[in-house]
Each structure stands twice: as C-alpha cells, then as structure tokens.
Design an enzyme around this catalytic site. Sequence first.
Site, PDB file in Angstrom:
ATOM      1  N   SER A  19       0.853  -1.189   0.000  1.00  0.00           N
ATOM      2  CA  SER A  19       0.000   0.000   0.000  1.00  0.00           C
ATOM      3  C   SER A  19       0.885   1.235   0.000  1.00  0.00           C
ATOM      4  O   SER A  19       1.667   1.443   0.937  1.00  0.00           O
ATOM      5  CB  SER A  19      -0.899   0.011   1.231  1.00  0.00           C
ATOM      6  OG  SER A  19      -1.399   1.329   1.419  1.00  0.00           O
ATOM      7  N   HIS A  65      -0.883  -1.359  -4.438  1.00  0.00           N
ATOM      8  CA  HIS A  65      -2.195  -1.077  -3.830  1.00  0.00           C
ATOM      9  C   HIS A  65      -2.305   0.428  -3.572  1.00  0.00           C
ATOM     10  O   HIS A  65      -1.494   1.006  -2.832  1.00  0.00           O
ATOM     11  CB  HIS A  65      -2.318  -1.857  -2.520  1.00  0.00           C
ATOM     12  CG  HIS A  65      -3.655  -1.770  -1.868  1.00  0.00           C
ATOM     13  ND1 HIS A  65      -4.727  -2.562  -2.222  1.00  0.00           N
ATOM     14  CD2 HIS A  65      -4.104  -0.980  -0.855  1.00  0.00           C
ATOM     15  CE1 HIS A  65      -5.770  -2.270  -1.461  1.00  0.00           C
ATOM     16  NE2 HIS A  65      -5.420  -1.309  -0.625  1.00  0.00           N
ATOM     17  N   ASP A  91      -4.616   3.394  -2.115  1.00  0.00           N
ATOM     18  CA  ASP A  91      -5.746   3.695  -1.241  1.00  0.00           C
ATOM     19  C   ASP A  91      -6.278   5.091  -1.544  1.00  0.00           C
ATOM     20  O   ASP A  91      -5.604   6.090  -1.294  1.00  0.00           O
ATOM     21  CB  ASP A  91      -5.301   3.607   0.223  1.00  0.00           C
ATOM     22  CG  ASP A  91      -5.079   2.167   0.652  1.00  0.00           C
ATOM     23  OD1 ASP A  91      -6.002   1.358   0.466  1.00  0.00           O
ATOM     24  OD2 ASP A  91      -3.988   1.858   1.153  1.00  0.00           O
ATOM     25  N   MET A 138      -8.968   7.878  -0.746  1.00  0.00           N
ATOM     26  CA  MET A 138      -9.854   8.277   0.362  1.00  0.00           C
ATOM     27  C   MET A 138     -10.363   9.695   0.135  1.00  0.00           C
ATOM     28  O   MET A 138      -9.617  10.556  -0.334  1.00  0.00           O
ATOM     29  CB  MET A 138      -9.093   8.224   1.683  1.00  0.00           C
ATOM     30  CG  MET A 138      -8.440   6.876   1.946  1.00  0.00           C
ATOM     31  SD  MET A 138      -7.649   6.831   3.560  1.00  0.00           S
ATOM     32  CE  MET A 138      -6.846   5.229   3.508  1.00  0.00           C
ATOM     33  N   HIS A 146      -8.024   0.729  -4.436  1.00  0.00           N
ATOM     34  CA  HIS A 146      -9.029   0.531  -3.387  1.00  0.00           C
ATOM     35  C   HIS A 146      -9.744   1.861  -3.174  1.00  0.00           C
ATOM     36  O   HIS A 146      -9.170   2.795  -2.598  1.00  0.00           O
ATOM     37  CB  HIS A 146      -8.290   0.051  -2.134  1.00  0.00           C
ATOM     38  CG  HIS A 146      -9.148  -0.159  -0.931  1.00  0.00           C
ATOM     39  ND1 HIS A 146      -8.626  -0.377   0.323  1.00  0.00           N
ATOM     40  CD2 HIS A 146     -10.506  -0.187  -0.779  1.00  0.00           C
ATOM     41  CE1 HIS A 146      -9.601  -0.537   1.193  1.00  0.00           C
ATOM     42  NE2 HIS A 146     -10.761  -0.411   0.552  1.00  0.00           N
ATOM     43  N   MET A 190     -12.146   4.200  -1.437  1.00  0.00           N
ATOM     44  CA  MET A 190     -12.897   4.471  -0.207  1.00  0.00           C
ATOM     45  C   MET A 190     -13.524   5.847  -0.381  1.00  0.00           C
ATOM     46  O   MET A 190     -13.154   6.826   0.288  1.00  0.00           O
ATOM     47  CB  MET A 190     -11.936   4.414   1.001  1.00  0.00           C
ATOM     48  CG  MET A 190     -11.485   2.988   1.319  1.00  0.00           C
ATOM     49  SD  MET A 190      -9.981   2.909   2.325  1.00  0.00           S
ATOM     50  CE  MET A 190      -8.754   3.036   1.038  1.00  0.00           C
ATOM     51  N   MET A 217     -11.283  -6.163   4.895  1.00  0.00           N
ATOM     52  CA  MET A 217     -10.577  -5.152   5.690  1.00  0.00           C
ATOM     53  C   MET A 217     -10.369  -5.712   7.098  1.00  0.00           C
ATOM     54  O   MET A 217     -11.349  -6.029   7.789  1.00  0.00           O
ATOM     55  CB  MET A 217     -11.394  -3.862   5.796  1.00  0.00           C
ATOM     56  CG  MET A 217     -11.527  -3.050   4.511  1.00  0.00           C
ATOM     57  SD  MET A 217      -9.992  -2.473   3.795  1.00  0.00           S
ATOM     58  CE  MET A 217      -9.193  -1.660   5.165  1.00  0.00           C
ATOM     59  N   GLY A 243      -9.073   3.867   6.552  1.00  0.00           N
ATOM     60  CA  GLY A 243      -8.787   5.283   6.750  1.00  0.00           C
ATOM     61  C   GLY A 243      -7.317   5.589   7.002  1.00  0.00           C
ATOM     62  O   GLY A 243      -6.834   6.636   6.609  1.00  0.00           O
ATOM     63  N   PHE A 244      -6.636   4.654   7.633  1.00  0.00           N
ATOM     64  CA  PHE A 244      -5.252   4.933   8.023  1.00  0.00           C
ATOM     65  C   PHE A 244      -4.393   3.673   7.962  1.00  0.00           C
ATOM     66  O   PHE A 244      -4.888   2.578   8.228  1.00  0.00           O
ATOM     67  CB  PHE A 244      -5.200   5.486   9.460  1.00  0.00           C
ATOM     68  CG  PHE A 244      -6.032   6.723   9.628  1.00  0.00           C
ATOM     69  CD1 PHE A 244      -5.534   7.969   9.272  1.00  0.00           C
ATOM     70  CD2 PHE A 244      -7.345   6.625  10.095  1.00  0.00           C
ATOM     71  CE1 PHE A 244      -6.328   9.104   9.394  1.00  0.00           C
ATOM     72  CE2 PHE A 244      -8.140   7.759  10.225  1.00  0.00           C
ATOM     73  CZ  PHE A 244      -7.629   9.008   9.871  1.00  0.00           C
ATOM     74  N   GLY A 245      -3.112   3.877   7.652  1.00  0.00           N
ATOM     75  CA  GLY A 245      -2.153   2.792   7.754  1.00  0.00           C
ATOM     76  C   GLY A 245      -1.697   2.632   9.192  1.00  0.00           C
ATOM     77  O   GLY A 245      -1.997   3.458  10.052  1.00  0.00           O
ATOM     78  N   GLY A 246      -1.001   1.542   9.449  1.00  0.00           N
ATOM     79  CA  GLY A 246      -0.364   1.356  10.744  1.00  0.00           C
ATOM     80  C   GLY A 246      -1.280   0.985  11.887  1.00  0.00           C
ATOM     81  O   GLY A 246      -0.888   1.097  13.052  1.00  0.00           O
ATOM     82  N   ASP A 251      -6.479  -6.664   3.970  1.00  0.00           N
ATOM     83  CA  ASP A 251      -5.898  -5.321   4.019  1.00  0.00           C
ATOM     84  C   ASP A 251      -6.024  -4.750   5.421  1.00  0.00           C
ATOM     85  O   ASP A 251      -7.144  -4.557   5.916  1.00  0.00           O
ATOM     86  CB  ASP A 251      -6.670  -4.453   3.006  1.00  0.00           C
ATOM     87  CG  ASP A 251      -6.122  -3.046   2.860  1.00  0.00           C
ATOM     88  OD1 ASP A 251      -5.098  -2.714   3.478  1.00  0.00           O
ATOM     89  OD2 ASP A 251      -6.750  -2.279   2.092  1.00  0.00           O
ATOM     90  N   GLY A 252      -4.864  -4.477   6.039  1.00  0.00           N
ATOM     91  CA  GLY A 252      -4.863  -3.796   7.328  1.00  0.00           C
ATOM     92  C   GLY A 252      -4.160  -4.588   8.413  1.00  0.00           C
ATOM     93  O   GLY A 252      -4.604  -5.685   8.765  1.00  0.00           O
ATOM     94  N   GLY A 253      -3.048  -4.056   8.914  1.00  0.00           N
ATOM     95  CA  GLY A 253      -2.349  -4.715  10.003  1.00  0.00           C
ATOM     96  C   GLY A 253      -1.687  -6.022   9.614  1.00  0.00           C
ATOM     97  O   GLY A 253      -1.401  -6.852  10.481  1.00  0.00           O
ATOM     98  N   GLY A 265       1.163  -1.994   4.091  1.00  0.00           N
ATOM     99  CA  GLY A 265       1.783  -0.680   3.947  1.00  0.00           C
ATOM    100  C   GLY A 265       3.008  -0.576   4.822  1.00  0.00           C
ATOM    101  O   GLY A 265       4.147  -0.665   4.363  1.00  0.00           O
ATOM    102  N   SER A 266       2.763  -0.431   6.130  1.00  0.00           N
ATOM    103  CA  SER A 266       3.883  -0.208   7.050  1.00  0.00           C
ATOM    104  C   SER A 266       4.851  -1.387   7.084  1.00  0.00           C
ATOM    105  O   SER A 266       6.055  -1.192   7.261  1.00  0.00           O
ATOM    106  CB  SER A 266       3.346   0.122   8.443  1.00  0.00           C
ATOM    107  OG  SER A 266       2.285  -0.726   8.807  1.00  0.00           O
TER     108      SER A 266
END
Length: 220
Positions: free
Chosen positions: A9, A34, A36, A38, A67, A69, A138, A143-146, A176-178, A198-199
């Site tokens: 991401s 990817h 994102d 928003m 993606h 959003m 998800m 809304g946010f990475g990390g 997607d996410g964490g 992402g992170s």
Amino acid sequence: MPNVRVAPSILSADFARLGQEIADVAAAGADFIHVDVMDGHFVPNLTVGPVVLKAVRAATRIPFDVHLMIAPVDPYIDEFVAAGADILTVHPEAGPHLHRTLQRIKAAGAKCGVALNPATPAAAALEVLGEVDLVLVMSVNPGFGGQTFIASQLAKIEALRRAIDASGRAVMLEVDGGVNPDTAPKVVKAGADVLVAGSAVFRGGKSAYGPNIAALKGGK
Ligand code: DX5
Ligand code: ZN
C-alpha cells in the site's frame, strides 16, 4: 506459503518520491501496487485521486490494485481506469447499487472487487461473487495505515474462502490492514491469497523492501 501475492500500500510510501518508491517495491518483488483512495467523507482521511495515479503509472508494469474508499464512486470509475487502474475495488456502502457499480467497472475495462469493512458481513460479497475478480477483507477500519489487525476477521476470511472454492470461480481473496510477518501466516492459513501491507513493506528503507516482502510470503 505458495501462491501468495503481496500488494504494497503506497499509503506508507514517501510521497515526495512516489514514482521511485513504486519502482523500488516492484523491483523488490511486489505483485500489485495497492493504491488507497480516500475522500474525507466515506473515510476520515484524504489521499490521492486519478491525477496522481496517472502520474505514477509508468513507474512499473505490474498491476495497480486501486481501493476506492469514496462515495459516490460511479462518477469516477472511467477516470480511474483511464489513469491506469487494473483492478477497482469498491465498498458496498459507497452507493445504493453495488451490482450496477461492478458492471460499470467491467464495462470500463478493469477488473472489479468488493471490499468488506470489519462490521460488514461476508454475505454482502456472496451476492456478487459471480461478478467479481477480487474480494477484499478489511482487517482494520479503513482510513489509516499502521493500525492493529482485527483478529475477528479471520473467520470471515475462512467463510469467504469456502464460498469462493465452492463457486469454482477464480476470485482473489485479499486482506488489508495490520498485515505483518506475525499476522500474515494466520491470514494465509484462513485462505487469503493476496496480502496488502503498507507499514510492513515500507519500513527500513529501499534495501529492506525485498526482505520485507519475502517475510510476508513466509520466506524468512
Ligand atoms: C487502510 C488502507 C490500507 C492501509 C494498510 O484504509 O486500506 O491499505 O494502508 O496499512 P497497514 O499495512 O500499515 O495496516
Ligand atoms: Zn487498502
């Protein structure tokens, strides 16, 4: 973990050097990029639109997994496909007619996906399983990475894996996410075959991108 693809991401990339960052993760073994998108309305953050996508599209030949959003989504489909999106993924809550939105994406010439928020049931994707190329689960609130991985989503991934296998269709199951080296094995065991991160990819500088991607694939 065979046949697992990684989609970095760009939300966690250095936006001052975005084209180079995309080229670097692609060279490091990324399977998709990817993106994102928003709108500060559907989710509480603002990122990039088709202008930026178009500007960085030439940085690599690997597919761009976009993606969305945003709400509404239909007025922007053609513009994102023209800018170079290969896959456009939308949330059912982004508009009143998900099935129609998916047809519009396909008519514009891209692959289509449906994205499920943590509180959105798997059933929202089952009704359109025959229409999509990808289902995105998800594992954080968008809304946010990390953010921290929400473990309750593993059961949803398992249920969707069963439904996809039963359908006999080649539908990608993306999470997607964490996603990081600790959570990736659980996500893959549950049945995912595309990992967004992402992170966990964009840390440690360019020389770490290859090992970071390999770690998500179970390489080390
Ligand atoms: C969140 C985005 C994710 C996010 C992932 O709304 O859809 O793609 O950037 O970031 P990490 O991997 O850091 O959780
Ligand atoms: Zn995303």
